[in-house]
Each structure stands twice: as C-alpha cells, then as structure tokens.
Design a protein around this motif. Structure first.
Motif, PDB file in Angstrom:
ATOM      1  N   PRO A  19      -8.709  -7.081  -4.163  1.00 17.00           N
ATOM      2  CA  PRO A  19      -9.222  -6.091  -5.121  1.00 17.00           C
ATOM      3  C   PRO A  19      -9.040  -4.650  -4.669  1.00 17.00           C
ATOM      4  O   PRO A  19      -8.814  -3.760  -5.498  1.00 17.00           O
ATOM      5  N   SER A  20      -9.115  -4.377  -3.386  1.00 19.34           N
ATOM      6  CA  SER A  20      -9.036  -2.991  -2.918  1.00 19.34           C
ATOM      7  C   SER A  20      -7.605  -2.540  -2.652  1.00 19.34           C
ATOM      8  O   SER A  20      -7.388  -1.394  -2.256  1.00 19.34           O
ATOM      9  N   GLN A  21      -6.621  -3.451  -2.834  1.00 19.98           N
ATOM     10  CA  GLN A  21      -5.232  -3.107  -2.571  1.00 19.98           C
ATOM     11  C   GLN A  21      -4.497  -2.796  -3.878  1.00 19.98           C
ATOM     12  O   GLN A  21      -4.798  -3.351  -4.936  1.00 19.98           O
ATOM     13  N   GLU A  22      -3.506  -1.942  -3.743  1.00 21.20           N
ATOM     14  CA  GLU A  22      -2.755  -1.519  -4.927  1.00 21.20           C
ATOM     15  C   GLU A  22      -1.745  -2.572  -5.358  1.00 21.20           C
ATOM     16  O   GLU A  22      -1.465  -2.721  -6.549  1.00 21.20           O
ATOM     17  N   TYR A  23      -1.195  -3.311  -4.393  1.00 23.54           N
ATOM     18  CA  TYR A  23      -0.154  -4.281  -4.703  1.00 23.54           C
ATOM     19  C   TYR A  23      -0.691  -5.699  -4.531  1.00 23.54           C
ATOM     20  O   TYR A  23      -1.715  -5.929  -3.889  1.00 23.54           O
ATOM     21  N   LEU A  24       0.041  -6.641  -5.082  1.00 25.42           N
ATOM     22  CA  LEU A  24      -0.260  -8.051  -4.898  1.00 25.42           C
ATOM     23  C   LEU A  24       0.974  -8.750  -4.350  1.00 25.42           C
ATOM     24  O   LEU A  24       2.105  -8.282  -4.520  1.00 25.42           O
ATOM     25  N   LEU A  25       0.740  -9.883  -3.666  1.00 27.48           N
ATOM     26  CA  LEU A  25       1.839 -10.692  -3.149  1.00 27.48           C
ATOM     27  C   LEU A  25       2.119 -11.800  -4.145  1.00 27.48           C
ATOM     28  O   LEU A  25       1.196 -12.451  -4.643  1.00 27.48           O
ATOM     29  N   GLU A  26       3.406 -12.034  -4.387  1.00 24.37           N
ATOM     30  CA  GLU A  26       3.771 -12.998  -5.424  1.00 24.37           C
ATOM     31  C   GLU A  26       5.081 -13.655  -5.041  1.00 24.37           C
ATOM     32  O   GLU A  26       5.976 -13.034  -4.460  1.00 24.37           O
ATOM     33  N   GLY A  27       5.192 -14.949  -5.329  1.00 22.91           N
ATOM     34  CA  GLY A  27       6.423 -15.653  -5.023  1.00 22.91           C
ATOM     35  C   GLY A  27       6.351 -17.095  -5.459  1.00 22.91           C
ATOM     36  O   GLY A  27       5.390 -17.537  -6.098  1.00 22.91           O
ATOM     37  N   HIS A  52      -5.176  -5.970  10.072  1.00 22.95           N
ATOM     38  CA  HIS A  52      -4.196  -7.044  10.172  1.00 22.95           C
ATOM     39  C   HIS A  52      -3.144  -6.799   9.092  1.00 22.95           C
ATOM     40  O   HIS A  52      -3.466  -6.768   7.895  1.00 22.95           O
ATOM     41  N   ARG A  53      -1.884  -6.624   9.506  1.00 23.94           N
ATOM     42  CA  ARG A  53      -0.817  -6.283   8.565  1.00 23.94           C
ATOM     43  C   ARG A  53      -0.149  -7.555   8.058  1.00 23.94           C
ATOM     44  O   ARG A  53       0.454  -8.311   8.809  1.00 23.94           O
ATOM     45  N   LEU A  54      -0.255  -7.764   6.751  1.00 27.39           N
ATOM     46  CA  LEU A  54       0.370  -8.892   6.074  1.00 27.39           C
ATOM     47  C   LEU A  54       1.634  -8.392   5.388  1.00 27.39           C
ATOM     48  O   LEU A  54       1.580  -7.489   4.547  1.00 27.39           O
ATOM     49  N   THR A  55       2.774  -8.983   5.764  1.00 30.08           N
ATOM     50  CA  THR A  55       4.070  -8.507   5.265  1.00 30.08           C
ATOM     51  C   THR A  55       4.782  -9.634   4.533  1.00 30.08           C
ATOM     52  O   THR A  55       4.922 -10.741   5.073  1.00 30.08           O
ATOM     53  N   GLN A  56       5.226  -9.344   3.308  1.00 30.76           N
ATOM     54  CA  GLN A  56       6.096 -10.265   2.575  1.00 30.76           C
ATOM     55  C   GLN A  56       7.516  -9.743   2.700  1.00 30.76           C
ATOM     56  O   GLN A  56       7.848  -8.668   2.208  1.00 30.76           O
ATOM     57  N   LEU A  57       8.344 -10.493   3.440  1.00 25.41           N
ATOM     58  CA  LEU A  57       9.690 -10.030   3.741  1.00 25.41           C
ATOM     59  C   LEU A  57      10.567 -10.059   2.505  1.00 25.41           C
ATOM     60  O   LEU A  57      10.351 -10.844   1.573  1.00 25.41           O
ATOM     61  N   ALA A  58      11.586  -9.198   2.542  1.00 27.49           N
ATOM     62  CA  ALA A  58      12.541  -9.139   1.438  1.00 27.49           C
ATOM     63  C   ALA A  58      13.422 -10.375   1.475  1.00 27.49           C
ATOM     64  O   ALA A  58      14.024 -10.702   2.494  1.00 27.49           O
ATOM     65  N   THR A  59      13.487 -11.111   0.368  1.00 24.57           N
ATOM     66  CA  THR A  59      14.316 -12.312   0.256  1.00 24.57           C
ATOM     67  C   THR A  59      15.035 -12.287  -1.063  1.00 24.57           C
ATOM     68  O   THR A  59      14.749 -11.481  -1.954  1.00 24.57           O
ATOM     69  N   ALA A  60      15.964 -13.191  -1.187  1.00 27.34           N
ATOM     70  CA  ALA A  60      16.716 -13.295  -2.441  1.00 27.34           C
ATOM     71  C   ALA A  60      16.031 -14.227  -3.419  1.00 27.34           C
ATOM     72  O   ALA A  60      16.585 -14.553  -4.467  1.00 27.34           O
TER      73      ALA A  60
END
Length: 452
Positions: A47-55, A102-110
């Motif tokens: 809720p407090s973040q601007e972006y969401l993770l999706e895949g 804690h940094r959560l990173t969604q890597l760039a993929t195809a």
C-alpha cells in the motif's frame, strides 16, 4: 472460468489469477472451491509503494523461493545456498546495510504477460513496470514479514497451485561463518603456551630445597631432677554439636530406667486429661538422675500449649556449669488422655536390669521375706478391676530398691499398693549419679489381687 485468489495482510496483498485444469484431480479435499492449477498472472502490492510487482508463473515461483530463503537467513543468521538448480532467478532480495530496509528487485526479463481471453488484472495503479525494465522496491521489516505471511498462506492453500512447493533442507555447517576470527580464537592458546615456557625457564633457576632429617624429641630436666617430655599439640576443641552428641546417653539399660522414671513423673502429675483439643508432642531432655532439664514443642505443637501439660511444673533448671549427660525422649499427650513416652534415638541394644543376684538360696529367702512384707500391708483395691502386676527388685538386705509396673492397671493404681511406702532406691545406689542400680538385686514378679 477465471479463478481469483487473494491473500491480504495490512502491509502486503498477494493476488493470483488463473484457470482450472479439468483433467487435474486432487483427492481427499473437502474444500468446495475450484482447484487452480494454471497461473495466468500474479500481483504483489504494498500500500505505501508506488509500484507493484507483476508477472507470470516463473516470476511467482522465483518470488516464493527467494522470499522464503531470505526469511530463513534473517532468522538463523546463516547464509543459505541456492538450491534452485537451473531455474531462472527473476526476483532478488537483499538487505540494505545501516538502513533497516530490504530491497526487493524484479529483474528485467523477456517474460510477457500472457493475454488470455476472459482474464484481466484490474490493479488500480497506473504506473506499472514495462516489459524489459527492472523494478526495485525498498521494504521495511514489517512489510517483509507481511509478504512472508502472505506466501505462507498461499503455500497452506491446497486448492491453489498445489504443485508449487518450497523445499526446506538443513544447511551444511560449511555455510556457517565463525563468530570469532581464527586469529582471535588462537590468541589465548598462544599466550598460554608462552606463559608455560616462561614459567619453566624461571623454575629452572630455582635451587632444589634441602631435606632436613627429623630431630628426636628432646626432654627438659626440672629443678627437682625429674624429666618431663614436651607435650604434643592437642586436637582442636569440639563444636557444641559434637559435645551434645558425645553427651547423649545411649546405654539401653540406662535409657530404659530414665524412660520409666519420666513416664512415672509425668503420668502422676497430669491431672486434667481429656481436655486437649489436639495431640501435644514434645522433645524432653532429662539428666542422669531423671530430672527434666528441658523440652521443646514438635510436630506443629504451639509454644504456649505447654500450659495444658505438667511439663512447666516438672522442669528443673540446672546450674550454668552443669555438664552431665542427657537423654532425650518423645513425649506425646494424647487427646484421649493417654501418655506416650519413647526414646528419641530409640534403643541401641537390648536393655537390662543392672547387676543381679545369682545365689539361689539368698533369692529364695528374699522371696519369702518379700511375700510376708507385702501381704501384711495389702488390703486390696476398691477401684482396680484386674490384677496389678509389677517387677520388684530387692537388695540383699531385703529392701525394695526398684519396681516397675508391668500392665496399665499397675500404673493406674500404684498409689493403692504398699510399694511407694516401702521403696528405698538409695539402698541400691540409685540417686543423683544414675537410676541404674549399683548393687545387685533379686528380681521378683509380684501380683496384687484386687480383692486382697
């Protein structure tokens, strides 16, 4: 038919949308919800973040593996190896030092989101990650563990993607880093070895002590010409407890005579019987002459309960320098009016009667003399309902020096017999130095019939 599953926590929401494979069956399930076996899209919102993770499925599987492993590392403080084989790592999670983040990173993929008819994800957030672009979100510890809880709820849901599991295996010890560096751990051992070497070198220069032969004991001559040997060192004085134990009378014969004397005194002095509300127990100490020199309550008997007993009247206060031996007894004033007296330490052997006569002719003459003496003075008992039985000890002169009741009636009605008038303990050496006769006595069994 589109299936939607949502796992919501205050700081994290995990949304899964997918389809059900009609050929897949999971037995033993009582849950009426449809079984989701095909994942179309997964969203992870904060809720407090601007972006969401999706895949898709690869993204979601990577998220589950990475978050679970990272949470275990945080709790155990042990770095876990990657046990995922060749599966693509689409998500990374690392700690930001000094920031408690804690940094959560969604890597760039195809990976492109599959477009399936009838499936849509209404995120409500316009700023989404474009394909081929990495996305980083810094999570607080609270947000991280809400994410862990959401994933745990998914793993516990048997009707949603049951084929996705997290393998938990013990970590080998080689992955555990030493808490103390090797150099620091080796320092005490090195210092100890150095100290040992220095001590050995110092002791090398210490001379060997000379051994002196013991000198013989010398004697000194006094002015009168007599020789006196120097006294050897005496042992240390005994403690009060040792003195008390050493002064305790343990001879079974003497204890038996003292027990009988104590019972006689207390039994005659106890008048108000049957008025006790409970049993009163005491440890009573007596001297060699049978005098009560002390007592104390035991077995939850109150201190002021002795007023209900004759003990205060019978108490004798010895002088300060009195060092005579004592004997201790357990005295119980029964609520039913029965008096009980027993040795505190028990008997250390079989009690006797002291020195006894062995000449049969003398004993026969004393028997006849005793019979005549008692018969002349016995007029019967008006209260006794049974025979009064006694053991009577007589000196060589025919004097009654000792007697002992052998049944309860003998104790209760001894005042009606002539024994108390005729007894003379001093004739057998019974007195302040002890109650055991010093002179040999002839022992007889005397029975007084109530009718005379």
């Amino acid at each position: 038919m589109t299936i939607r599953r949502q796992y919501s926590l205050p700081n994290c929401t995990l949304i899964l949308e997918g389809l059900s494979d009609p050929n897949a069956q999971v037995g033993g399930q009582l849950d009426p919800r449809p079984l989701m076996t095909i994942l179309v899209n997964a969203q992870c919102r904060f809720p407090s973040q601007e972006y969401l993770l999706e895949g898709g499925r690869d993204f979601f599987e990577s998220l589950v593996r990475v978050v679970s492993r990272y949470a275990q590392e945080c709790l155990s403080q042990v770095s876990h190896p990657k046990l995922d084989g060749n599966k693509p790592a689409m998500v990374q999670l690392e700690k930001l030092e000094g920031k408690h983040l804690h940094r959560l990173t969604q890597l760039a993929t195809a990976e492109a989101l599959p477009v399936t008819s009838g499936v849509s994800m209404a995120s409500g957030i316009s700023d989404q990650k474009e394909p081929g672009e990495s996305l980083q979100i810094d999570l607080t510890t609270v947000q991280l563990f809400d994410l862990v809880e959401a994933i745990d709820q998914f793993l516990a849901d048997g009707r949603t993607l049951p084929d996705i599991q997290v393998g938990i295996e013990p970590v080998s010890k080689r992955y555990r880093q030493a808490e103390i560096p090797v150099t620091q751990r080796a320092t005490p051992a090195a210092v100890g070895m150095t100290s040992l070497v220095l001590a050995a070198v110092a002791l090398f220069f210490v001379p060997v002590p000379e051994v002196l032969e013991p000198k013989p004991t010398t004697t000194e001559e006094t002015s009168s010409g007599e020789q006196t040997t120097k006294p050897s060192p005496t042992s240390s004085p005994t403690t009060e407890l040792e003195q008390a134990l050493q002064s305790e009378i343990t001879d079974p014969t003497e204890v038996s005579f003292l027990q009988r004397s104590l019972y006689k005194k207390v039994n005659q002095a106890w008048q108000d019987r049957g008025e006790l509300y409970q049993n009163l127990s005491y440890r009573v100490s007596v001297g060699q002459d049978g005098a009560i020199i002390g007592y104390r309550p035991i077995n939850n008997t109150s201190v002021d309960a002795d007023e209900e007993t004759p003990l205060p009247e019978l108490l004798y206060t010895p002088t300060a320098d009195n060092q005579e031996s004592i004997a201790s007894f357990r005295v119980v004033f029964n609520q039913a009016g029965i008096l009980q007296v027993s040795p505190w330490l028990g008997y250390q052997g079989k009690p006797g009667l002291g020195p006894q006569m062995t000449d049969p002719e003398v004993i026969s003459d004393l028997k006849q003399q005793l019979r005549e003496t008692l018969r002349d003075r016995w007029e019967g008992s008006k209260m006794a309902q049974e025979d009064l039985v006694y053991r009577v000890g007589v000196t060589e002169e025919g004097i009654i020096a000792d007697y002992e009741p052998r049944n309860q009636a003998g104790w209760d009605y001894v005042a009606e017999t002539p024994l108390e008038e005729l007894i003379n303990p001093e004739a057998a050496g019974i007195g302040s130095e002890g109650l055991v006769p010093k002179e040999p006595l002839a022992q007889f069994r005397v029975v007084f019939w109530p009718g005379g």
